[in-house]
Each structure stands twice: as C-alpha cells, then as structure tokens.
Design a protein around this motif. Sequence first.
Motif, PDB file in Angstrom:
ATOM      1  N   LEU A   1      -4.900   6.127   1.550  1.00  0.00           N
ATOM      2  CA  LEU A   1      -4.787   4.809   0.921  1.00  0.00           C
ATOM      3  C   LEU A   1      -3.420   4.191   1.169  1.00  0.00           C
ATOM      4  O   LEU A   1      -3.239   2.980   1.019  1.00  0.00           O
ATOM      5  N   GLN A   2      -2.464   5.025   1.544  1.00  0.00           N
ATOM      6  CA  GLN A   2      -1.141   4.532   1.904  1.00  0.00           C
ATOM      7  C   GLN A   2      -0.995   4.459   3.425  1.00  0.00           C
ATOM      8  O   GLN A   2      -0.741   3.399   3.987  1.00  0.00           O
ATOM      9  N   GLU A   3      -1.172   5.586   4.094  1.00  0.00           N
ATOM     10  CA  GLU A   3      -0.910   5.630   5.535  1.00  0.00           C
ATOM     11  C   GLU A   3      -1.991   4.950   6.366  1.00  0.00           C
ATOM     12  O   GLU A   3      -1.704   4.305   7.371  1.00  0.00           O
ATOM     13  N   GLY A   4      -3.241   5.107   5.975  1.00  0.00           N
ATOM     14  CA  GLY A   4      -4.317   4.434   6.708  1.00  0.00           C
ATOM     15  C   GLY A   4      -4.187   2.921   6.603  1.00  0.00           C
ATOM     16  O   GLY A   4      -4.315   2.200   7.594  1.00  0.00           O
ATOM     17  N   PHE A   5      -3.896   2.439   5.397  1.00  0.00           N
ATOM     18  CA  PHE A   5      -3.720   1.002   5.183  1.00  0.00           C
ATOM     19  C   PHE A   5      -2.513   0.468   5.940  1.00  0.00           C
ATOM     20  O   PHE A   5      -2.579  -0.583   6.583  1.00  0.00           O
ATOM     21  N   ALA A   6      -1.378   1.180   5.850  1.00  0.00           N
ATOM     22  CA  ALA A   6      -0.161   0.705   6.533  1.00  0.00           C
ATOM     23  C   ALA A   6      -0.366   0.680   8.040  1.00  0.00           C
ATOM     24  O   ALA A   6       0.081  -0.244   8.730  1.00  0.00           O
ATOM     25  N   THR A   7      -1.048   1.687   8.572  1.00  0.00           N
ATOM     26  CA  THR A   7      -1.322   1.742  10.012  1.00  0.00           C
ATOM     27  C   THR A   7      -2.233   0.594  10.429  1.00  0.00           C
ATOM     28  O   THR A   7      -1.996  -0.071  11.445  1.00  0.00           O
TER      29      THR A   7
ATOM     30  N   PHE B   1       0.842  -1.202   0.000  1.00  0.00           N
ATOM     31  CA  PHE B   1       0.000   0.000   0.000  1.00  0.00           C
ATOM     32  C   PHE B   1       0.879   1.254   0.000  1.00  0.00           C
ATOM     33  O   PHE B   1       1.189   1.826   1.040  1.00  0.00           O
ATOM     34  N   GLY B   2       1.278   1.658  -1.185  1.00  0.00           N
ATOM     35  CA  GLY B   2       2.158   2.822  -1.330  1.00  0.00           C
ATOM     36  C   GLY B   2       3.206   2.564  -2.383  1.00  0.00           C
ATOM     37  O   GLY B   2       3.378   3.344  -3.327  1.00  0.00           O
ATOM     38  N   ASP B   3       3.936   1.448  -2.236  1.00  0.00           N
ATOM     39  CA  ASP B   3       4.993   1.126  -3.191  1.00  0.00           C
ATOM     40  C   ASP B   3       4.436   0.406  -4.418  1.00  0.00           C
ATOM     41  O   ASP B   3       4.742   0.763  -5.552  1.00  0.00           O
ATOM     42  N   LEU B   4       3.624  -0.619  -4.186  1.00  0.00           N
ATOM     43  CA  LEU B   4       2.987  -1.356  -5.274  1.00  0.00           C
ATOM     44  C   LEU B   4       1.863  -0.528  -5.895  1.00  0.00           C
ATOM     45  O   LEU B   4       1.794  -0.348  -7.109  1.00  0.00           O
ATOM     46  N   ILE B   5       0.978  -0.032  -5.036  1.00  0.00           N
ATOM     47  CA  ILE B   5      -0.131   0.829  -5.455  1.00  0.00           C
ATOM     48  C   ILE B   5       0.063   2.186  -4.782  1.00  0.00           C
ATOM     49  O   ILE B   5       0.186   2.258  -3.561  1.00  0.00           O
ATOM     50  N   THR B   6       0.083   3.244  -5.565  1.00  0.00           N
ATOM     51  CA  THR B   6       0.394   4.576  -5.038  1.00  0.00           C
ATOM     52  C   THR B   6      -0.785   5.515  -5.252  1.00  0.00           C
ATOM     53  O   THR B   6      -1.404   5.511  -6.325  1.00  0.00           O
TER      54      THR B   6
ATOM     55  N   GLU C   1      -5.992  16.919   1.001  1.00  0.00           N
ATOM     56  CA  GLU C   1      -4.526  16.849   1.003  1.00  0.00           C
ATOM     57  C   GLU C   1      -3.896  17.606   2.175  1.00  0.00           C
ATOM     58  O   GLU C   1      -2.729  17.383   2.510  1.00  0.00           O
ATOM     59  N   LYS C   2      -4.693  18.477   2.831  1.00  0.00           N
ATOM     60  CA  LYS C   2      -4.177  19.236   3.974  1.00  0.00           C
ATOM     61  C   LYS C   2      -4.475  18.559   5.314  1.00  0.00           C
ATOM     62  O   LYS C   2      -4.199  19.122   6.366  1.00  0.00           O
ATOM     63  N   ALA C   3      -5.018  17.356   5.273  1.00  0.00           N
ATOM     64  CA  ALA C   3      -5.322  16.631   6.514  1.00  0.00           C
ATOM     65  C   ALA C   3      -4.038  16.362   7.292  1.00  0.00           C
ATOM     66  O   ALA C   3      -2.939  16.285   6.728  1.00  0.00           O
ATOM     67  N   SER C   4      -4.173  16.215   8.602  1.00  0.00           N
ATOM     68  CA  SER C   4      -3.016  15.984   9.469  1.00  0.00           C
ATOM     69  C   SER C   4      -2.531  14.541   9.356  1.00  0.00           C
ATOM     70  O   SER C   4      -3.235  13.661   8.859  1.00  0.00           O
ATOM     71  N   SER C   5      -1.337  14.306   9.868  1.00  0.00           N
ATOM     72  CA  SER C   5      -0.812  12.938   9.920  1.00  0.00           C
ATOM     73  C   SER C   5      -1.730  12.054  10.757  1.00  0.00           C
ATOM     74  O   SER C   5      -1.978  10.893  10.417  1.00  0.00           O
ATOM     75  N   LEU C   6      -2.231  12.601  11.872  1.00  0.00           N
ATOM     76  CA  LEU C   6      -3.144  11.845  12.724  1.00  0.00           C
ATOM     77  C   LEU C   6      -4.354  11.370  11.924  1.00  0.00           C
ATOM     78  O   LEU C   6      -4.797  10.224  12.050  1.00  0.00           O
ATOM     79  N   THR C   7      -4.876  12.246  11.082  1.00  0.00           N
ATOM     80  CA  THR C   7      -6.054  11.907  10.277  1.00  0.00           C
ATOM     81  C   THR C   7      -5.729  10.852   9.226  1.00  0.00           C
ATOM     82  O   THR C   7      -6.425   9.839   9.106  1.00  0.00           O
ATOM     83  N   PHE C   8      -4.669  11.076   8.455  1.00  0.00           N
ATOM     84  CA  PHE C   8      -4.303  10.115   7.412  1.00  0.00           C
ATOM     85  C   PHE C   8      -3.979   8.742   7.997  1.00  0.00           C
ATOM     86  O   PHE C   8      -4.401   7.715   7.467  1.00  0.00           O
ATOM     87  N   TYR C   9      -3.229   8.720   9.086  1.00  0.00           N
ATOM     88  CA  TYR C   9      -2.758   7.465   9.656  1.00  0.00           C
ATOM     89  C   TYR C   9      -3.836   6.781  10.504  1.00  0.00           C
ATOM     90  O   TYR C   9      -4.313   5.692  10.171  1.00  0.00           O
ATOM     91  N   LYS C  10      -4.191   7.416  11.617  1.00  0.00           N
ATOM     92  CA  LYS C  10      -5.018   6.730  12.616  1.00  0.00           C
ATOM     93  C   LYS C  10      -6.512   6.804  12.326  1.00  0.00           C
ATOM     94  O   LYS C  10      -7.237   5.832  12.540  1.00  0.00           O
ATOM     95  N   LYS C  11      -6.963   7.949  11.833  1.00  0.00           N
ATOM     96  CA  LYS C  11      -8.368   8.023  11.451  1.00  0.00           C
ATOM     97  C   LYS C  11      -8.603   7.169  10.204  1.00  0.00           C
ATOM     98  O   LYS C  11      -9.646   6.520  10.063  1.00  0.00           O
ATOM     99  N   GLY C  12      -7.605   7.146   9.311  1.00  0.00           N
ATOM    100  CA  GLY C  12      -7.680   6.287   8.131  1.00  0.00           C
ATOM    101  C   GLY C  12      -7.759   4.822   8.515  1.00  0.00           C
ATOM    102  O   GLY C  12      -8.519   4.044   7.931  1.00  0.00           O
TER     103      GLY C  12
END
Length: 691
Positions: free
Chosen positions: A315-321, A301-306, A362-373
């Motif tokens: 789609l990258q950080e939420g999935f990886a988390t 999730f990120g390298d294979l599909i970006t 695109e302006k969402a925080s890291s917390l949002t992309f990672y943990k909320k995702g």
Amino acid sequence: MRYFFLLFSVIAFGQQLEKVDFTNMNAHVNLYPSEKLINGNVQYDFEVKSKIDTIKIDAKSMTITDVSINGKVVNFKNNGKTLNLFEGYKVGKNQITFLYEAKPRQALYFVGWEANSGSEQIWTQGQGKYTSHWLPSFDDVNEKVIFNLSVSFNPFYQVISNGKLINTSMNEKGSAKVWKYEMQKPMSSYLVMLAIGRFDFKTLYSKSKIPLELYYKPEDASKFEWTYKYSKQIFDFLEKETGFKYPWEIYKQVPVHDFLYAGMENTTATLFAQDYVADEIGFNDQSYINVNAHELAHHWFGDLITAKEGKHHWLQEGFATYYALLAEKHLFGDTHFQYELLKNAEEIQKASKYDTIPILNEKASSLTFYKKGAWALHYLRESIGAEKFRKAVKTYLKKYQFKTVDTDCFLAEIKKVSPKFNTENFKNEWLEAKTSDTQKAIAMMSKNKVMSQYFELQKLQNQSFESKKGLFSTILKSNKYYILSQEIIYQLIDVPFEQKRELLQLAIKSNDLKIRQAIAESTRKIPVEFKTEYESLLNDNSYVTKEIVFQQLCDQFPEERAKYLTATESIIGNNDKSFRTIWLLYACLDKDFKPEEKPKFYNELINYTSTQYDATVRKNALEMLLQLNPTDERVLTSLVNATTHHKWQFVAFAKNTIRGMLKKEKFKKVFTELLPKLKEREQNFLKGEIK
C-alpha cells in the motif's frame, strides 16, 4: 520461545496503543561528530485512556536520566531497548521529560568527518533501521505523533529536519546555532529525519503555493537544473491525480553522500543519494525523475496513510511506484509509460522461479512490494476505469488521512465506486497468488500501438534476416519510438556486418541517444569499415555510451589507444567517476601514453579509494587497482577498510573480494603481514577470514 517472545512483544505494544496515545514530542538535540554521539532533552505529551501497568518508549542502547512525569521525578527502567515507565502518570493527559545520550550504530550516520574533506554530513535513515536508535520514539508505525525538533550545531553548516523552520538563534554560549523545526500533523516515527551538511537551496512554488525547497552542495550549483528537472511539474501532477491536496506545509529534497537507498520519503523532507545529482550529460544516463516522483508520492501513500503492518507494505511501495510511473506518463507520454511497465513485468517474470512469496506477505521481496504491487494497481485501474480509480483513491486518502490502514480498507473504497468489480478475485489473483498473469499484462500493454508493434517485432527473432530486412529498414527510416529501433539492433547482433551494414548506418544516423547506445553495447567486433561511425559515439551526450565505446576502441585498436586517451582525458563522468577510473586504468596500462605521468595517474586512483570519497567511487577505483597492482599495501588497506563501511553493498563487495583473494597463498601472506597496521575492527574481520 524466540518466535513466541516476538509475537508477545507485538501484542504487548498493541495493547499499549489501545490504552495510551502519545500526541506531541518536543526535543532538543546536540550532535558531536568526533564522538559519533547525540544527546538531548525530550518532552512527550501523552494521554492514558485506561489503566495500564507499564508504558514503553523505544530507546536502543541509550543512557537515560532525569525522568519526570507531570513535573515530578519518577522511577523508571531502561533495559537497553525500551524506556519503561510504571509510576507517576494518570488516566487523562500527561507529560514526560527526560535527558538521553546515544552513540547509534545505525539509523544515524556521520559521513566524511574522519577525512575532513569539506563534504562532511550527518543524516538519518529510519525505515528499516528504527529512529529509536538516535531518538527515543516508537518502532510501531501505528503510533503517530507530531514531532518538533530543535538542533544545536556548528553555524557553518545547514541543518534540515521535518516541517517548517520556525527560527534560528545562537545558543547562550554563542558556540552553536540552534535550528527550530515544527510539524503541524502527526506521523510515524520512522519518518523523523535529520540532515546536516554544507548546502545551499532554491525555493520553487507549486501551483497550490506549497514551497519546494531544493537543496544542493555549493559546488553542484551548475547541476541544479538537471538534478531537479520537472520537480514542480511532478508535484502539481500528483496533487491533481490523487485529487487530494499535498497534506503538509512544505516539501524539501536533500542529496546526501553514501545514502543507503535511492531515496527516503521522510515527511516533508526527502533524502536521496548524491549519485542522482547530475549535469546535462549525466541526466541522460541516470536522472532523478523517477525517484523524485516515487518519494513525493509516498507523502500521500506512506506518510499520510501508513500500512498497519508489514504484510500491507505494498500500500506504500506499490502505490509510490505506480504513481511515479503515472507522473512519467504525464511527462513523456503513454508509450514511455507502457515500456516501463513492460520492463517491470519482464523483471517479475524472470524472478518468478524463485521469488514466489505473494504481495500480501511481510516476507515478500522488494520487487514484489514495489513492481508487482504497481502492476496490481495498473490492472485494477484498467479494469474499473481511470475516473473510478481516481474517485476511490481520493476517498481513501480523505477517509484515512493521518491513520494506519490495511488492504481491505483500500479495496472497500474500490467496491464503492465499482460494485460489479470482484475485489475478492482481484485479491486472490494479484495479491495472494505466487505468480502473476503475464498474458493479461501483455494484453493491456498491446492497446498501445507502438507496444503492439514491439511485441510483433519480438516474434521475428528466430526468422531469417532476409525475411525481415525490409521491415527493419522501414522502421529505422521512419524514426519511430526508440524501443523499436533498439529491438532491431539487438536482433542484428549475430548477422554478418556486410549484410547489416546499411541498417546500422541508418540507425547510427539517428540523433536518439538510446538507439546509438544500443549500437555501442551490441557491437562485439568493430569492423574497420565501420570504425569511423563507431568512433562518433564517443561524442554522444551519455557517459555510459562514452565508457562503452572508449573501452571497445582501446581493446580492439590498441595501436590507437593514445589517440582515444588524449581525446577523453578531461572526462570525469557521473558521480561515481566510473569513466575517469577506467580511463586511469588504460592510461596506466598503455606504456606509450605519457610515461612520465604514470605515477600521477596511479596515485589519482589510490586517492579515489580514500574515505573522503563515496563508496561508489572507492569501489570503482579499487576494481581498477586490483587489476594493476593487487598486492599494493595501500590498495589492500583501503579494501579492508571498506568492510567497516555503513553501506552494505560496498561491504559485500569488499568482503567477497578479500575472501576470493585469500584462496591464493600469496595474498594470504600479504594480508597477514598487513594485520598489525590495521584498526581493531578491521583486524577482527581479517583474522577471522585468514583462519
């Protein structure tokens, strides 16, 4: 005009992607640490699909010469940001070659070379910094290329890059070794990496026979087992859980000094912070397990599909988390998994008053992309069922491998496996809403028996001690999952010692480090009759617990400080030397403890502020020294030097500390006297602050 220009630039590059496809890169680079310089020759294969006036390659602040296309020298323009090509290419297949040189101010870092400490390293960080600062490439993630890199460097170091090491050889002059790496599949430029240092490695093999090369510094050989614990299990789990075989030929992991983040998922070669290299005790405080799983999950999730653009970054950080949490569930069970989800939910809820930008922005925080995702994915998986979720993910990975995607691509696969599930409602509620539904989250977690008990315990916070004492005693005796005992200990903080003594003694008899640590950090005043039990916490296999207990005992029983200093003198602690620097502070402050060795203790602290140590060590030492002797010229010189470091957290600490000190006239005078002795860049910062 500024925003129009930025929009125009994005549109222009999008038009290039429609008409031009760069497919392969072969580059040879040389690095010169003393000059912080990189140069080399680059070859790109590309196909022009239809007529285009200008083709661009991103190249930040580079000198570029000898540009040839299809074997002929061509004219070109270099505007300091891009290499612009306007002649010599044709519709169909083409090849460009050129030479370049750069002194990158970001994305390529030369660490430790000035100190000459033996821990010198070079490493890259492309995401958020742009690989185009050190290698002519493409800032647009939608341009995917097969990158092959050869590197010339001192043979006494190890050089690591993406893909498989094809061969090594000495150069024609015999002055440098050449490492040649090759990739088989394309990737976005931000995932190109380089790491150089004195490393050893061990190779494990996954169940699917993928080689796992795990690197470490020779002096950290004894920490290998604990640093990389469960690495093979995590790899095997992610292959099984995604239903999609690891898409690359090899996987490497390399710890580096003063890394900007916890880790970075460069394709086939994750870099991670040296802070996660741990011994048996440090493993209990901060293990690499979650970061390990997170960065590996990115290889799907990120390298294979970006993600095509920033708004779909979840789609990258939420999935990886989320997949890192699923890996932990596989290793440690459902209760651990649910509790980690709860901590994430509490963090999201706490930030909800000011962090209101939704996931699909695109302006969402890291917390949002990672943990909320991750929470959005958990809700989705719980709603349609784990098997359907796995089926959708497998199809999604297979369909879009080596491509770029948006959120609708993924939701379309969800719709196929679960037609009745309303993906539009999900998108509105979880991805486009400013807040998340806390009650739904709690309801999902409550399915777990221990979590249900935990929520019931939390409801007792405002009830009288007598009404819940019996329940507390029963839980502590049952030795159930540690979070229940922790919650009890925190609810006992304001209860008089005589009333809670029996419960504390039950808890401290536990062999669970987390329960005992809760006692350590929640005990504000150590009763004399509880002192022996509290002192036993100094022996726990946790540097964090040892540090808390050591400080509490030294502060509350100063007459016995020498005893505690003697008992802990050999403890260094984790990589940040937090325990040791605090120990040195108390050793310097206590006038009765080894007075003849005070200069040695003080100088050890001074030494830890030097550039040969990581920023975390330097920061800890500076904090102690600013309590001991804040006008020491050596301390202030190190503090000002920290403002020029590449790690923003350390820079912020130094700048904010200096600004606070300059509010007092005595420090303004000392800093002013220090100015002529500083380097130019340090002077420029300090002059501005003094004015």
